[in-house]
Design a protein around this motif. Sequence first.
Motif, short mmCIF file in Angstrom:
data_model
loop_
_atom_site.label_atom_id
_atom_site.label_comp_id
_atom_site.label_asym_id
_atom_site.label_seq_id
_atom_site.Cartn_x
_atom_site.Cartn_y
_atom_site.Cartn_z
N ASN A 118 -13.40 1.86 -4.84
CA ASN A 118 -13.12 1.70 -3.42
C ASN A 118 -14.34 2.08 -2.59
N GLU A 119 -14.95 1.10 -1.95
CA GLU A 119 -16.14 1.35 -1.15
C GLU A 119 -15.85 2.24 0.05
N ALA A 120 -14.64 2.14 0.60
CA ALA A 120 -14.29 2.94 1.78
C ALA A 120 -14.29 4.43 1.49
N LEU A 121 -14.15 4.79 0.22
CA LEU A 121 -14.08 6.21 -0.14
C LEU A 121 -15.39 6.74 -0.72
N ASN A 122 -16.32 5.86 -1.03
CA ASN A 122 -17.55 6.31 -1.68
C ASN A 122 -18.34 7.28 -0.84
N GLU A 123 -18.49 6.98 0.46
CA GLU A 123 -19.27 7.85 1.33
C GLU A 123 -18.63 9.23 1.43
N THR A 150 -5.61 15.27 -2.75
CA THR A 150 -5.38 15.02 -1.33
C THR A 150 -5.17 13.53 -1.08
N LEU A 151 -6.02 12.72 -1.67
CA LEU A 151 -5.93 11.28 -1.48
C LEU A 151 -4.62 10.72 -2.03
N LEU A 152 -4.22 11.20 -3.21
CA LEU A 152 -2.96 10.75 -3.79
C LEU A 152 -1.79 11.15 -2.90
N GLY A 153 -1.91 12.32 -2.26
CA GLY A 153 -0.87 12.75 -1.33
C GLY A 153 -0.78 11.82 -0.14
N VAL A 154 -1.94 11.39 0.37
CA VAL A 154 -1.96 10.45 1.50
C VAL A 154 -1.37 9.11 1.08
N ILE A 155 -1.73 8.65 -0.11
CA ILE A 155 -1.19 7.38 -0.61
C ILE A 155 0.33 7.47 -0.74
N ALA A 156 0.83 8.58 -1.30
CA ALA A 156 2.27 8.76 -1.46
C ALA A 156 2.97 8.76 -0.10
N LEU A 157 2.36 9.43 0.88
CA LEU A 157 2.96 9.48 2.22
C LEU A 157 2.99 8.10 2.85
N LEU A 158 1.89 7.36 2.74
CA LEU A 158 1.84 6.02 3.33
C LEU A 158 2.85 5.09 2.66
N ARG A 159 3.05 5.25 1.38
CA ARG A 159 3.98 4.37 0.67
C ARG A 159 5.42 4.61 1.12
N GLY A 166 0.66 0.33 5.53
CA GLY A 166 -0.55 -0.48 5.40
C GLY A 166 -1.05 -1.04 6.72
N ASP A 167 -0.43 -0.64 7.81
CA ASP A 167 -0.82 -1.13 9.14
C ASP A 167 -2.23 -0.63 9.48
N PRO A 168 -3.17 -1.53 9.82
CA PRO A 168 -4.53 -1.11 10.18
C PRO A 168 -4.56 -0.14 11.36
N ALA A 169 -3.52 -0.18 12.19
CA ALA A 169 -3.47 0.71 13.36
C ALA A 169 -3.14 2.15 12.99
N MET A 170 -2.78 2.39 11.72
CA MET A 170 -2.40 3.74 11.30
C MET A 170 -3.55 4.72 11.48
N LEU A 298 -9.82 8.93 4.90
CA LEU A 298 -8.70 9.12 3.98
C LEU A 298 -7.64 8.04 4.17
N VAL A 299 -7.27 7.78 5.42
CA VAL A 299 -6.21 6.80 5.68
C VAL A 299 -6.67 5.40 5.29
N GLU A 300 -7.84 5.00 5.76
CA GLU A 300 -8.33 3.65 5.46
C GLU A 300 -8.62 3.50 3.97
N GLY A 301 -9.18 4.55 3.37
CA GLY A 301 -9.45 4.49 1.93
C GLY A 301 -8.17 4.44 1.13
N ALA A 302 -7.16 5.22 1.56
CA ALA A 302 -5.87 5.22 0.87
C ALA A 302 -5.19 3.86 1.00
N GLN A 303 -5.28 3.27 2.18
CA GLN A 303 -4.68 1.94 2.37
C GLN A 303 -5.36 0.90 1.49
N SER A 304 -6.68 0.97 1.42
CA SER A 304 -7.42 0.01 0.58
C SER A 304 -7.10 0.22 -0.89
N ALA A 305 -7.09 1.49 -1.31
CA ALA A 305 -6.76 1.78 -2.71
C ALA A 305 -5.33 1.38 -3.02
N MET A 306 -4.44 1.60 -2.06
CA MET A 306 -3.03 1.25 -2.24
C MET A 306 -2.87 -0.25 -2.40
#
Length: 345
Positions: A118-123, A150-159, A166-170, A298-306
Amino acid sequence: MTELSIVPAGAGAGKTHHIQETLTQWVREGKVRPERILAVTFTEAAAGELRQRIRGALVADGNLQAALAVERAYVSTIHGLGRRLLVEHAFAAGSSPQQRLIAEDEQDLLIRRSIAENEALNELSRNLGAHGYRGSFTSDDTAEDSFRKTLLGVIALLRTLGPRGGDPAMADFVEASIRKGYRQPVGTSEALAAALQKAVGALLLAFPRSLADDAGSAAAKTAFRDNFRALKQAEQLLSSGRKDWRSWQRLRDLRQSKRGSPTPDGYDDLAGAVMAAADTLAYHPGPLEDAVSHARALVEGAQSAMADYETRKRELGVIDFGDMVTNAARIAMRPSAPLRSAQER
């Protein structure tokens, strides 16, 4: 029936008993036929207990026919119901009716691959220390492990939010929430850093060594030693232009003259100037901007990874426990959902 009752209660509060009493009463009053009952719980044991309680209450009423009909009722876990909906309405949902439940280790592997690519998370992952991720001395966890959790927690919450996750406005919503809860910044990062650097430099120039050797108590020795270490570290960080807000935080409370451990003349004033400069951390714009960029990443990376994880699952024809709930809810909420049509028939 359109009646809706919400009963918020903790574990052991009697939720199962309440559901059993309600369903039994509905059967007694003829509001629902026993075989038409649909009830869900979180565990198989609770589902079995619920069915048994309803049947037992009807037997006690002498209504053996209704008690036997309860055997045809659908009493299951929430995940069991979700999987049934996914199987029965798979074609309408555009999925396979033979989806396999993914094993936990497979799920972990797919998510790790989605994160790693995931490029969004590399930086963010290249500079974990600046965002507060640390290894643990009490376990084998590394900074990378902490970040992944932490990231997995964000992914779980978003799911859990379904399509909204997955809304870009999140990310915009999260940023707005952080800014609303943060004190209004004052000054510029450069000016505040320069002020702290000047105060730290003046104190170390006047007192180039720790006061620990001349302290009158063990507590004072420890405090002065820690303070001197924090001052030297801050001097190096500030001179290099690097950011470490924990360093600022440590300088907000320096040891000064106390009974039994007086400080040399002039030390308290210089230490007070350092603390005053470090106290600007409370309204410093830097931590706010770092918090915002961290949260957005975190949010954008989690959405992309998700999204990538979902694609990989579809390619493999597998689902996880979260899919059993969210995908089933998506089917049930569709305007032309087969489930709704079946109920109408």
